[in-house]
Design a protein around this motif. Sequence first.
Motif, PDB file in Angstrom:
ATOM      1  N   ARG A  79       0.810  -1.420   0.039  1.00 18.16           N
ATOM      2  CA  ARG A  79       0.036  -0.089  -0.019  1.00 18.16           C
ATOM      3  C   ARG A  79       0.818   1.267  -0.087  1.00 18.16           C
ATOM      4  NH1 ARG A  79      -5.220  -0.240   3.317  1.00 18.16           N
ATOM      5  NH2 ARG A  79      -6.122   0.644   1.477  1.00 18.16           N
ATOM      6  N   SER A  80       2.274   1.218   0.292  1.00 17.32           N
ATOM      7  CA  SER A  80       3.119   2.416   0.127  1.00 17.32           C
ATOM      8  C   SER A  80       3.125   3.087  -1.283  1.00 17.32           C
ATOM      9  CB  SER A  80       4.493   1.863   0.760  1.00 17.32           C
ATOM     10  OG  SER A  80       4.352   1.373   2.132  1.00 17.32           O
ATOM     11  N   ASP A  97       3.010   6.198   3.483  1.00 10.59           N
ATOM     12  CA  ASP A  97       2.204   5.191   3.586  1.00 10.59           C
ATOM     13  C   ASP A  97       0.969   4.855   2.863  1.00 10.59           C
ATOM     14  OD1 ASP A  97       3.689   4.169   5.532  1.00 10.59           O
ATOM     15  OD2 ASP A  97       2.662   4.952   7.263  1.00 10.59           O
ATOM     16  N   GLY A  98       0.626   5.938   2.182  1.00  4.85           N
ATOM     17  CA  GLY A  98      -0.741   6.070   1.405  1.00  4.85           C
ATOM     18  C   GLY A  98      -1.108   7.414   1.077  1.00  4.85           C
TER      19      GLY A  98
END
Length: 154
Positions: A79-80, A97-98
């Motif tokens: 998801r990074s 991180d997103g």
Amino acid sequence: MTDVENSNETLELISFRIAEQEFCLDIMAVREIRGWTAATPLPHSPSYVRGVINLRGAVLPILDLKARLGLGVSEPSARSVIIVVHIGARLVGLLVDGVSEILAAERATIQPTPNVGCDTVSRFVRGIIAQDGRMTSWIALDDILPAEEEAEAA
């Protein structure tokens, strides 16, 4: 123009997460958003430099924004993402991180960075946006790279 003249200006900011915190940066600095790609480490680089990746034939340095902001070291996952940004005349990838959303904020509604007795906070945070019950820190990209690295890039 002074800040007073720009107070009605609406900014478009891209918001992203690092750990449980929300941050944003000016969308005009963003070139693209990519999924996480493992970076090739560089010897003797600062701890926040993850390494470099190949971006369509160009070598792109990847900075762990969590580590650069003093919040620990990122553990990249599927998801990074890497936000590719312009810092001065140079392209740099920021590991986060997103990505959350695109925010529109009027300059007049952005709160100044609180004085917490440490110049480092105001060096990295341009202001605080309180919107929809959330507090989002507006990142100042100018100081993400140390001054000597920017001078070499110019």
